[in-house]
Design an enzyme around this catalytic site. Structure first.
Site, PDB file in Angstrom:
ATOM      1  CB  SER A  56      -0.991  -0.064   1.298  1.00 26.49           C
ATOM      2  OG  SER A  56      -0.273   0.743   2.108  1.00 26.49           O
ATOM      3  CG  ASP A  93      -3.791  -2.072  -1.491  1.00 29.39           C
ATOM      4  OD1 ASP A  93      -4.937  -2.614  -1.559  1.00 29.39           O
ATOM      5  OD2 ASP A  93      -3.700  -2.700  -0.060  1.00 29.39           O
ATOM      6  CG  HIS A  94      -6.422   0.455  -2.131  1.00 29.49           C
ATOM      7  ND1 HIS A  94      -7.489   0.641  -2.515  1.00 29.49           N
ATOM      8  CD2 HIS A  94      -6.313  -0.085  -1.178  1.00 29.49           C
ATOM      9  CE1 HIS A  94      -8.842   0.615  -1.955  1.00 29.49           C
ATOM     10  NE2 HIS A  94      -7.714  -0.409  -1.120  1.00 29.49           N
ATOM     11  CG  ASP A 115      -8.974   3.664  -5.195  1.00 30.67           C
ATOM     12  OD1 ASP A 115     -10.000   3.509  -5.833  1.00 30.67           O
ATOM     13  OD2 ASP A 115      -8.796   3.255  -3.513  1.00 30.67           O
ATOM     14  CG  HIS A 222     -10.714  -3.382  -2.065  1.00 30.73           C
ATOM     15  ND1 HIS A 222      -8.922  -3.007  -1.635  1.00 30.73           N
ATOM     16  CD2 HIS A 222     -10.287  -3.634  -3.713  1.00 30.73           C
ATOM     17  CE1 HIS A 222      -8.286  -3.152  -2.735  1.00 30.73           C
ATOM     18  NE2 HIS A 222      -8.870  -3.476  -4.080  1.00 30.73           N
ATOM     19  N   GLY A 223     -11.503  -4.814   2.154  1.00 36.74           N
ATOM     20  CA  GLY A 223     -12.495  -5.248   2.996  1.00 36.74           C
ATOM     21  C   GLY A 223     -12.386  -6.327   3.390  1.00 36.74           C
TER      22      GLY A 223
HETATM   23  O1  G3H Z   1      -6.926  -0.784   2.035  1.00 36.55           O
HETATM   24  C1  G3H Z   1      -5.757  -0.589   3.025  1.00 36.55           C
HETATM   25  C2  G3H Z   1      -4.979  -1.328   3.620  1.00 36.55           C
HETATM   26  O2  G3H Z   1      -5.423  -2.278   4.300  1.00 36.55           O
HETATM   27  C3  G3H Z   1      -3.728  -1.318   3.863  1.00 36.55           C
HETATM   28  O3  G3H Z   1      -3.831  -0.165   4.627  1.00 36.55           O
HETATM   29  O4  G3H Z   1      -2.549   1.729   3.567  1.00 36.55           O
HETATM   30  O5  G3H Z   1      -2.654   1.500   6.385  1.00 36.55           O
HETATM   31  O6  G3H Z   1      -0.944   0.511   4.786  1.00 36.55           O
HETATM   32  P1  G3H Z   1      -2.293   1.240   4.911  1.00 36.55           P
HETATM   33  P1  13P Z   2      -8.734  -5.333   5.321  1.00 35.96           P
HETATM   34  O1  13P Z   2      -8.611  -3.790   6.597  1.00 35.96           O
HETATM   35  O2  13P Z   2     -10.866  -5.694   5.685  1.00 35.96           O
HETATM   36  O3  13P Z   2      -8.110  -6.314   5.964  1.00 35.96           O
HETATM   37  O4  13P Z   2      -8.907  -5.003   3.621  1.00 35.96           O
HETATM   38  C1  13P Z   2      -7.738  -4.924   3.139  1.00 35.96           C
HETATM   39  C2  13P Z   2      -7.742  -4.386   1.923  1.00 35.96           C
HETATM   40  O5  13P Z   2      -8.837  -4.314   1.756  1.00 35.96           O
HETATM   41  C3  13P Z   2      -6.409  -3.934   1.241  1.00 35.96           C
HETATM   42  O6  13P Z   2      -6.579  -3.235   0.365  1.00 35.96           O
HETATM   43 ZN    ZN Z   3      -8.541  -2.062  -0.188  1.00 34.61          ZN
END
Ligand code: G3H
Ligand code: 13P
Ligand code: ZN
Length: 320
Positions: A56, A93-94, A115, A222-223
């Site tokens: 991320s 990620d994102h 994203d 996600h999530g």
């Molecule tokens: O979508 C978010 C992921 O859980 C990554 O979280 O931006 O705190 O590393 P972070």
């Molecule tokens: P969680 O916070 O539910 O683990 O989701 C992680 C996520 O979507 C990372 O992109």
């Molecule tokens: Zn995510």
């Protein structure tokens, strides 16, 4: 410019095609440090599962993008050393800008997420297409997103879900050329998704409608942490102060994984597992000060959690 292919990494195209056909989903686990990376690789080697290592923006800031890339390269060699050459994807990620995606691609990432879900629709299409056009020159796969998840992602937070509109997906996918699509159907980021007593429900009806509009197209959730209650109890038993919360029921994730959902993102459950194990050591052995004495048990707890996800939730075991 370093190609991910030189590093022994793979993009997600073939993995997703096989996952959709086989009715399972590939785990996408976030990592920020060595112990998380070791646990992910060891769990996926033992279960013979392909895996997506996710980085991320927060991870880039915390650990440095270059180091994380070398760790992913190391992960490929580590898996071989453990005896199984599992397919490993290194995924952003994102990603929130073209420049960030480009920089990751140039440094060896095999997959990126752009994203644009917070942008107006046409701007999301334009930005996503720009990333796809660049990424595809290097055979890097791209994940886009439509709809907004409730909860916190990096610095952006949304109070309410904005569910993905099924009537937009066909247009979005064909105009952008994305390889996979993240959708919003009731999952949310973080460890505080629902209050105990609430009845969390993924909108499988919306998922079904989306699948009918883009048959066979890879969908991403996600999530998807489930916030294991035994781990939350362990954290609080050993001095933590987590407020009561529940996550996405694993049974619902299993159903989603058997559909066109072929990538499931899990980060928070890993954070909880690590924290629970570290708190236990800190509470039971207050004389310890060697980080290996608490990071080692944290790594073991993480590995068990990841194996459980692969074997009992996503079904990606024995799929290499
Ligand atoms: O979508 C978010 C992921 O859980 C990554 O979280 O931006 O705190 O590393 P972070
Ligand atoms: P969680 O916070 O539910 O683990 O989701 C992680 C996520 O979507 C990372 O992109
Ligand atoms: Zn995510």
């Amino acid at each position: 410019m370093i190609s991910y292919k030189e590093l022994g990494l793979v993009n997600s195209r073939e993995l997703f095609a096989k996952a959709i056909k086989g009715g399972y989903a590939i785990p996408a686990f976030n990592f920020n440090n060595m112990e998380q990376m070791q646990a992910i690789v060891a769990a996926c080697v033992e279960t013979k599962s392909p895996v997506i290592l996710q980085v991320s923006s927060g991870a880039r800031k915390y650990a440095n993008q270059t180091l994380l890339r070398y760790m992913a390269q190391g992960a490929v060699e580590y898996a071989k050393e453990l005896g199984v050459n599992i397919p490993i994807v290194l995924h952003l990620d994102h990603g929130d800008s073209f420049e960030l995606c480009k920089s990751c691609i140039e440094m060896g990432f095999s997959s990126v997420m752009i994203d644009g879900s917070h942008l107006p629709y046409e701007e999301n299409v334009k930005l996503t297409k720009q990333v796809v056009d660049y990424a595809h020159k290097y055979d890097v796969t791209v994940e886009g997103e439509l709809g907004v998840l409730a909860g916190i992602e990096d610095d952006v937070s949304a109070e309410e879900h904005v569910y993905t509109q099924p009537d937009e997906v066909e247009d979005f996918v064909s105009r952008t050329g994305v390889d996979s699509l993240a959708i919003s159907i009731g999952t949310s980021h973080g460890a505080f998704k629902f209050k105990p007593g609430q009845d969390p429900k993924i909108r499988l009806d919306i998922l079904k409608e989306i699948e009918e509009r883009i048959p066979g197209f890879p969908i991403v959730l996600h999530g998807s942490s489930s916030v294991p209650q035994d781990i939350v109890a362990q954290i609080n038993k050993y001095g933590g102060k987590l407020k009561d919360s529940i996550g996405i029921p694993e049974e619902q994730l299993r159903k989603a994984a058997s559909s066109a959902v072929c990538k499931v993102n899990i980060d928070s459950d890993g954070r909880l597992a690590m924290t629970g194990a570290i708190r236990k050591v800190m509470a039971e052995k207050p004389e310890e000060f060697d980080p290996r004495k608490y990071l080692g048990p944290a790594r073991d707890a993480l590995k068990e959690l990841y194996k459980h996800k692969v074997l009992n939730v996503l079904g990606s075991n024995d799929k290499i």
